[in-house]
Design a protein around this motif. Sequence first.
Motif, PDB file in Angstrom:
ATOM      1  N   ALA A  45       0.830  -1.203   0.000  1.00 58.46           N
ATOM      2  CA  ALA A  45       0.000   0.000   0.000  1.00 58.46           C
ATOM      3  C   ALA A  45       0.863   1.251   0.000  1.00 58.46           C
ATOM      4  N   ALA A  46       1.940   1.259   0.792  1.00 58.19           N
ATOM      5  CA  ALA A  46       2.829   2.420   0.842  1.00 58.19           C
ATOM      6  C   ALA A  46       3.588   2.587  -0.469  1.00 58.19           C
ATOM      7  N   ALA A  47       3.980   1.473  -1.094  1.00 56.08           N
ATOM      8  CA  ALA A  47       4.689   1.556  -2.373  1.00 56.08           C
ATOM      9  C   ALA A  47       3.778   2.105  -3.463  1.00 56.08           C
ATOM     10  N   ARG A  48       2.510   1.743  -3.447  1.00 52.14           N
ATOM     11  CA  ARG A  48       1.559   2.280  -4.425  1.00 52.14           C
ATOM     12  C   ARG A  48       1.439   3.799  -4.304  1.00 52.14           C
ATOM     13  N   ASP A  49       1.560   4.290  -3.066  1.00 48.52           N
ATOM     14  CA  ASP A  49       1.449   5.725  -2.836  1.00 48.52           C
ATOM     15  C   ASP A  49       2.775   6.451  -3.030  1.00 48.52           C
ATOM     16  N   GLY A  50       3.812   5.714  -3.438  1.00 53.69           N
ATOM     17  CA  GLY A  50       5.104   6.326  -3.692  1.00 53.69           C
ATOM     18  C   GLY A  50       5.924   6.605  -2.458  1.00 53.69           C
ATOM     19  N   LEU A  51       5.614   5.945  -1.334  1.00 49.67           N
ATOM     20  CA  LEU A  51       6.333   6.206  -0.087  1.00 49.67           C
ATOM     21  C   LEU A  51       7.303   5.090   0.284  1.00 49.67           C
TER      22      LEU A  51
ATOM     23  N   ALA B 218      12.826  12.182  -2.741  1.00 48.52           N
ATOM     24  CA  ALA B 218      13.637  12.927  -3.715  1.00 48.52           C
ATOM     25  C   ALA B 218      13.388  12.407  -5.128  1.00 48.52           C
ATOM     26  N   ARG B 219      13.267  11.089  -5.271  1.00 46.87           N
ATOM     27  CA  ARG B 219      12.984  10.518  -6.588  1.00 46.87           C
ATOM     28  C   ARG B 219      11.616  10.968  -7.091  1.00 46.87           C
ATOM     29  N   ARG B 220      10.607  10.951  -6.213  1.00 47.83           N
ATOM     30  CA  ARG B 220       9.270  11.415  -6.608  1.00 47.83           C
ATOM     31  C   ARG B 220       9.305  12.875  -7.048  1.00 47.83           C
ATOM     32  N   GLU B 221      10.060  13.690  -6.332  1.00 54.44           N
ATOM     33  CA  GLU B 221      10.115  15.112  -6.672  1.00 54.44           C
ATOM     34  C   GLU B 221      10.791  15.324  -8.017  1.00 54.44           C
TER      35      GLU B 221
END
Length: 479
Positions: free
Chosen positions: A325-331, A454-457
């Motif tokens: 669930a956290a990986a789906r949200d990008g965390l 940082a990767r998401r940003e």
Amino acid sequence: MAVTQAERAPQQEEHAARRGAGEGERGNGRGALGLPMATALVMGNIVGIGIFLLPAEMAGFGMVSLVAFALVSVGAVALAAVFGRLAARLPAPGGPYAYARAAFGDFTGFWIAWSFWITTWAGIAGIAVAWTGYANHFLGWESTEGRAAIALAGVWVPAMINLLGVRVMGAIQVISTIAKFVPLVLVSVIGLFFIDPANYGPFNATEGSLLTAVSMAGAVLLFVYSGVESASIAAEKVRDPRRNVGRATVIGTLACSAVYLLCLVSMMGVVPSHELADSRAPFALAADTMFGGAFWGSAVALMAVVSGLGAMNGWMMVVAEMPMAAARDGLFPRFLDRVNRRGVPHTGVIAGAVMASLVIIGNFYGAADAFRSIVLLATFTSVVPYFFSACAQLYWLATGARPVSRARLAVDAVLAALALLFSLWMVIGAGAEATFQGMIIMLLGVPIYTVVKARRERERVNVGADAATAEGPIASAVE
């Protein structure tokens, strides 16, 4: 213009609710867990191998452990009710992670997911360590290497079962839950007729104060209540999660409380306290004491082996669901979101099994009391998500995000406050060493969050730049 956390929280709650509802609808298919299977998941995860070692652990504290049991049971039921209400609000996978993120933002959500991920693989390791005592009733591998090998087998067999899919896992969970509850209750009820009051021993068998003894016994007891949140974490797999998650959680917790009380009173009265405290297989010892010979002790040991495998089977599902669930949200790292052709987050299952294996090896070759060391660490890391879940419920009640009657508001507020105070007490009961170890491991997650964020940003900036580049020529042509 910057968006404040107060403005973002309702948006996250609405998004999580929509996603949970959609996934719940998809869960109505072949792989869904109905109310019986969801309840079996909760009961199977709560009543693992811990109950079969619990009488020995509690004998070391004395009869004060029954006071601790009463307090922990009240706290566990309050937590179950809070999780039920939160699941009705946000029927999304991830349980405590989803609630904390929707209420308090990404970083808090990550930290709760990280903390609970630690809890799951540490808990699996604790179950496996305790499981070796009963498996050794048949194998007799008393060397450190032999016991470690048994514990590792106890981790990897359920991992392989989980990789076969949720339907196989759920069916085995129902079978193992029935297979352990019926004999547990039967042996404990028969044990009531063999109770000798002299066996109960002193009220406080520790060298510390009464408050310290109650708190320490409570911290160990909380471990055997771990799993109360299982249905909320696996909400994606539960049919009609808004209704069934809460019902399965409360029913499962109340049933387990009744069985625990029966087992403790019975087993502690059948075997003298000093013998019980030194036993690695107290139920087998009690059966031999009641009936004589080795047959009944072996039958109870076999029951404990089945129970431990069932518990680790259920926890192997949970250890992968929250990271997914956290990986789906990008965390969380993306690889934890991967699923095999049966819809199982296989990388999460394997990662959890690997971490549990490392804890087992480290404790067998390092700690004098491997089981208690793991239990107290898992207790600390589990109550942090519990604490934030209670805070999330209080936050939503205070902000009035959803209309609710005054009677319901008062009940929900009292339950959330009880769950919050209970979680805080359990942190104290876990002790300084477990709290220190837990905080170090939790802090190690912050650099991981930094890298992922940082990767998401960077991806967000690159997408924005690509969009601006694509729009540039069009804008020039229009002009």
